[in-house]
Write a protein that holds these residues in place. Structure first.
Motif, PDB file in Angstrom:
ATOM      1  N   GLY A 138      38.927  48.739  35.454  1.00 58.04           N
ATOM      2  CA  GLY A 138      40.002  49.531  34.863  1.00 58.04           C
ATOM      3  C   GLY A 138      39.808  49.937  33.420  1.00 58.04           C
ATOM      4  O   GLY A 138      40.781  50.183  32.700  1.00 58.04           O
ATOM      5  N   LEU A 139      38.554  50.049  32.971  1.00 60.00           N
ATOM      6  CA  LEU A 139      38.300  50.371  31.566  1.00 60.00           C
ATOM      7  C   LEU A 139      37.427  51.614  31.391  1.00 60.00           C
ATOM      8  O   LEU A 139      36.791  51.776  30.347  1.00 60.00           O
ATOM      9  CB  LEU A 139      37.637  49.180  30.862  1.00 60.00           C
ATOM     10  N   GLU A 140      37.419  52.478  32.393  1.00 60.04           N
ATOM     11  CA  GLU A 140      36.543  53.649  32.290  1.00 60.04           C
ATOM     12  C   GLU A 140      36.929  54.577  31.143  1.00 60.04           C
ATOM     13  O   GLU A 140      36.103  55.345  30.648  1.00 60.04           O
ATOM     14  CB  GLU A 140      36.541  54.436  33.618  1.00 60.04           C
ATOM     15  N   ASP A 141      38.172  54.481  30.669  1.00 59.05           N
ATOM     16  CA  ASP A 141      38.620  55.355  29.574  1.00 59.05           C
ATOM     17  C   ASP A 141      38.395  54.719  28.196  1.00 59.05           C
ATOM     18  O   ASP A 141      38.767  55.301  27.172  1.00 59.05           O
ATOM     19  CB  ASP A 141      40.107  55.695  29.741  1.00 59.05           C
ATOM     20  N   ARG A 142      37.750  53.551  28.147  1.00 56.69           N
ATOM     21  CA  ARG A 142      37.580  52.867  26.864  1.00 56.69           C
ATOM     22  C   ARG A 142      36.105  52.646  26.528  1.00 56.69           C
ATOM     23  O   ARG A 142      35.779  51.830  25.670  1.00 56.69           O
ATOM     24  CB  ARG A 142      38.291  51.489  26.899  1.00 56.69           C
ATOM     25  N   ILE A 143      35.215  53.390  27.162  1.00 62.47           N
ATOM     26  CA  ILE A 143      33.787  53.063  27.078  1.00 62.47           C
ATOM     27  C   ILE A 143      33.215  53.198  25.671  1.00 62.47           C
ATOM     28  O   ILE A 143      32.217  52.564  25.348  1.00 62.47           O
ATOM     29  CB  ILE A 143      32.952  53.889  28.077  1.00 62.47           C
ATOM     30  N   GLU A 144      33.840  54.005  24.815  1.00 59.66           N
ATOM     31  CA  GLU A 144      33.309  54.184  23.461  1.00 59.66           C
ATOM     32  C   GLU A 144      33.874  53.169  22.470  1.00 59.66           C
ATOM     33  O   GLU A 144      33.439  53.111  21.316  1.00 59.66           O
ATOM     34  CB  GLU A 144      33.622  55.606  22.963  1.00 59.66           C
ATOM     35  N   HIS A 145      34.842  52.371  22.904  1.00 62.98           N
ATOM     36  CA  HIS A 145      35.454  51.394  22.006  1.00 62.98           C
ATOM     37  C   HIS A 145      34.534  50.187  21.811  1.00 62.98           C
ATOM     38  O   HIS A 145      33.775  49.822  22.703  1.00 62.98           O
ATOM     39  CB  HIS A 145      36.794  50.913  22.570  1.00 62.98           C
ATOM     40  N   ARG A 146      34.644  49.590  20.647  1.00 62.59           N
ATOM     41  CA  ARG A 146      33.927  48.348  20.382  1.00 62.59           C
ATOM     42  C   ARG A 146      34.834  47.171  20.726  1.00 62.59           C
ATOM     43  O   ARG A 146      36.060  47.322  20.813  1.00 62.59           O
ATOM     44  CB  ARG A 146      33.493  48.290  18.920  1.00 62.59           C
ATOM     45  N   PRO A 147      34.245  45.988  20.943  1.00 59.28           N
ATOM     46  CA  PRO A 147      35.056  44.848  21.375  1.00 59.28           C
ATOM     47  C   PRO A 147      36.269  44.563  20.498  1.00 59.28           C
ATOM     48  O   PRO A 147      37.348  44.237  21.020  1.00 59.28           O
ATOM     49  CB  PRO A 147      34.052  43.685  21.333  1.00 59.28           C
ATOM     50  N   ASN A 148      36.130  44.693  19.167  1.00 59.72           N
ATOM     51  CA  ASN A 148      37.255  44.354  18.297  1.00 59.72           C
ATOM     52  C   ASN A 148      38.398  45.365  18.380  1.00 59.72           C
ATOM     53  O   ASN A 148      39.458  45.158  17.783  1.00 59.72           O
ATOM     54  CB  ASN A 148      36.798  44.179  16.841  1.00 59.72           C
ATOM     55  N   ASN A 172      29.334  49.349  21.529  1.00 60.58           N
ATOM     56  CA  ASN A 172      30.543  49.694  22.280  1.00 60.58           C
ATOM     57  C   ASN A 172      30.488  49.030  23.653  1.00 60.58           C
ATOM     58  O   ASN A 172      29.472  48.439  24.043  1.00 60.58           O
ATOM     59  CB  ASN A 172      30.751  51.214  22.354  1.00 60.58           C
ATOM     60  N   ILE A 173      31.582  49.133  24.416  1.00 62.14           N
ATOM     61  CA  ILE A 173      31.635  48.352  25.651  1.00 62.14           C
ATOM     62  C   ILE A 173      30.663  48.895  26.706  1.00 62.14           C
ATOM     63  O   ILE A 173      30.133  48.124  27.512  1.00 62.14           O
ATOM     64  CB  ILE A 173      33.070  48.224  26.196  1.00 62.14           C
ATOM     65  N   LEU A 174      30.409  50.198  26.688  1.00 58.31           N
ATOM     66  CA  LEU A 174      29.415  50.735  27.621  1.00 58.31           C
ATOM     67  C   LEU A 174      28.047  50.124  27.335  1.00 58.31           C
ATOM     68  O   LEU A 174      27.344  49.691  28.254  1.00 58.31           O
ATOM     69  CB  LEU A 174      29.356  52.261  27.524  1.00 58.31           C
ATOM     70  N   GLN A 175      27.681  50.050  26.072  1.00 58.98           N
ATOM     71  CA  GLN A 175      26.385  49.466  25.695  1.00 58.98           C
ATOM     72  C   GLN A 175      26.330  47.983  26.054  1.00 58.98           C
ATOM     73  O   GLN A 175      25.295  47.482  26.504  1.00 58.98           O
ATOM     74  CB  GLN A 175      26.147  49.668  24.192  1.00 58.98           C
ATOM     75  N   ALA A 182      26.787  50.933  34.761  1.00 54.45           N
ATOM     76  CA  ALA A 182      27.751  50.344  33.832  1.00 54.45           C
ATOM     77  C   ALA A 182      29.098  51.055  33.916  1.00 54.45           C
ATOM     78  O   ALA A 182      30.153  50.414  33.964  1.00 54.45           O
ATOM     79  CB  ALA A 182      27.211  50.389  32.409  1.00 54.45           C
ATOM     80  N   LYS A 183      29.084  52.372  33.953  1.00 56.39           N
ATOM     81  CA  LYS A 183      30.333  53.141  34.058  1.00 56.39           C
ATOM     82  C   LYS A 183      31.064  52.825  35.365  1.00 56.39           C
ATOM     83  O   LYS A 183      32.290  52.682  35.391  1.00 56.39           O
ATOM     84  CB  LYS A 183      30.041  54.642  33.960  1.00 56.39           C
ATOM     85  N   ILE A 193      30.613  34.540  33.256  1.00 54.35           N
ATOM     86  CA  ILE A 193      31.853  34.981  32.606  1.00 54.35           C
ATOM     87  C   ILE A 193      32.372  33.793  31.809  1.00 54.35           C
ATOM     88  O   ILE A 193      32.714  32.747  32.383  1.00 54.35           O
ATOM     89  CB  ILE A 193      32.898  35.438  33.640  1.00 54.35           C
ATOM     90  N   PHE A 194      32.407  33.934  30.475  1.00 53.84           N
ATOM     91  CA  PHE A 194      32.736  32.815  29.597  1.00 53.84           C
ATOM     92  C   PHE A 194      34.143  32.967  29.013  1.00 53.84           C
ATOM     93  O   PHE A 194      34.692  34.063  28.940  1.00 53.84           O
ATOM     94  CB  PHE A 194      31.733  32.727  28.448  1.00 53.84           C
ATOM     95  N   GLN A 195      34.679  31.856  28.538  1.00 45.37           N
ATOM     96  CA  GLN A 195      35.997  31.861  27.905  1.00 45.37           C
ATOM     97  C   GLN A 195      36.026  32.766  26.671  1.00 45.37           C
ATOM     98  O   GLN A 195      37.010  33.456  26.419  1.00 45.37           O
ATOM     99  CB  GLN A 195      36.380  30.432  27.526  1.00 45.37           C
ATOM    100  N   LYS A 196      34.922  32.784  25.914  1.00 43.47           N
ATOM    101  CA  LYS A 196      34.887  33.499  24.635  1.00 43.47           C
ATOM    102  C   LYS A 196      34.261  34.897  24.741  1.00 43.47           C
ATOM    103  O   LYS A 196      33.942  35.513  23.729  1.00 43.47           O
ATOM    104  CB  LYS A 196      34.115  32.679  23.604  1.00 43.47           C
ATOM    105  N   TYR A 197      34.018  35.373  25.945  1.00 39.97           N
ATOM    106  CA  TYR A 197      33.545  36.741  26.233  1.00 39.97           C
ATOM    107  C   TYR A 197      32.077  36.978  25.872  1.00 39.97           C
ATOM    108  O   TYR A 197      31.350  37.590  26.633  1.00 39.97           O
ATOM    109  CB  TYR A 197      34.410  37.822  25.556  1.00 39.97           C
ATOM    110  N   HIS A 198      31.655  36.584  24.669  1.00 41.86           N
ATOM    111  CA  HIS A 198      30.261  36.755  24.225  1.00 41.86           C
ATOM    112  C   HIS A 198      29.802  38.218  24.285  1.00 41.86           C
ATOM    113  O   HIS A 198      28.702  38.524  24.734  1.00 41.86           O
ATOM    114  CB  HIS A 198      29.306  35.870  25.041  1.00 41.86           C
ATOM    115  N   LEU A 199      30.650  39.106  23.803  1.00 38.63           N
ATOM    116  CA  LEU A 199      30.259  40.510  23.685  1.00 38.63           C
ATOM    117  C   LEU A 199      29.565  40.734  22.344  1.00 38.63           C
ATOM    118  O   LEU A 199      29.802  40.006  21.379  1.00 38.63           O
ATOM    119  CB  LEU A 199      31.494  41.411  23.799  1.00 38.63           C
ATOM    120  N   ILE A 200      28.713  41.749  22.287  1.00 47.01           N
ATOM    121  CA  ILE A 200      27.993  42.069  21.049  1.00 47.01           C
ATOM    122  C   ILE A 200      28.873  42.999  20.221  1.00 47.01           C
ATOM    123  O   ILE A 200      29.155  44.131  20.634  1.00 47.01           O
ATOM    124  CB  ILE A 200      26.642  42.732  21.365  1.00 47.01           C
ATOM    125  N   PRO A 201      29.358  42.541  19.053  1.00 40.73           N
ATOM    126  CA  PRO A 201      30.411  43.285  18.338  1.00 40.73           C
ATOM    127  C   PRO A 201      29.996  44.668  17.852  1.00 40.73           C
ATOM    128  O   PRO A 201      30.831  45.578  17.769  1.00 40.73           O
ATOM    129  CB  PRO A 201      30.766  42.366  17.166  1.00 40.73           C
TER     130      PRO A 201
END
Length: 223
Positions: A133-143, A102-105, A125-126, A91-99
């Motif tokens: 607490g993010l099960e309702d945001r799975i289709e959102h992208r990091p930004n 989506n968050i599920l992916q 993943a779900k 778990i990093f300070q800058k998150y390092h998510l793939i923009p």
């Protein structure tokens, strides 16, 4: 013995021109299953180097390092990569998510890399996005998420492989104080659920939320 991590007389130096900088000096400590430990140190104390060694991203010069019964100091690069992928959740300070994902992916990714089926990876993943607490945001992208929500995604991604250790590097460093407290509360919940956590930080207020603080000063670790 329930030790997840054991470091014995670990030293690390770097060459700078003709000079040698001794960054870690005879580091000794153990982490037991279920611990929540903060390693507190100022900039330049050796925190990043120690984190990189614990995370199998760097190697010791001398000394021994074990994760459970694996002798990390004897591993080659391929073996270290396997340990990173199987035994440690980062778990990093800058998150390092793939923009572009989506968050599920994003959270599925470590499982797909392991060769797990897409359906099984999606299920796990779900489940872990629900834990943060993010099960309702799975289709959102990091930004499309706040910083705190992105860090929760990163935590869910770290959890999916059921690692022996969660290694958090300044996990609240990019967050405001209120959101930072929420992330620390989540760490406490995860620790109560049985997760072993090492948190690297320069912030004494963050460190005191752990169950045990170790102090790193000029490469020397103390209680």
């Amino acid at each position: 013995m329930n030790n997840i991590i054991t470091l014995k007389d670990v030293n690390k130096s770097y060459s700078i021109g003709e000079n040698s900088l001794h960054v870690l000096k005879d580091i000794n400590f153990t982490v037991e299953k279920g611990d929540f430990i903060a390693i507190l140190g100022a900039s330049g104390s050796g925190k990043s180097t120690l984190m990189n060694i614990i995370g199998c991203m760097d190697t010791t010069d001398t000394g021994e390092y074990f994760i459970e019964d694996i002798a990390i100091h004897q591993c080659d690069d391929n073996e270290l990569a396997k340990v990173r992928n199987s035994n440690i959740g980062f778990i990093f300070q800058k998150y390092h998510l793939i923009p572009q994902y989506n968050i599920l992916q994003n959270v599925m990714m470590p499982l797909l890399i392991r060769g797990m089926s897409r359906n099984e990876a999606m299920k796990i993943a779900k489940e872990n996005l629900r834990r943060v607490g993010l099960e309702d945001r799975i289709e959102h992208r990091p930004n499309e998420l706040s910083g705190g929500q992105q860090q929760r995604v990163a935590i869910a991604r770290a959890l999916v492989t059921k690692p022996a250790l969660l290694l958090a590097d300044e996990p609240t460093g990019a967050l405001d104080s209120t959101t930072g407290r929420e992330i620390l509360s989540l760490f406490k919940e995860l620790n109560k659920a049985g997760n072993t956590i090492i948190m690297i930080t320069h912030d004494a207020n963050v460190a005191k939320e752990s169950n045990k603080i170790l102090y790193l000063d000029d490469g020397i670790l103390s209680k």
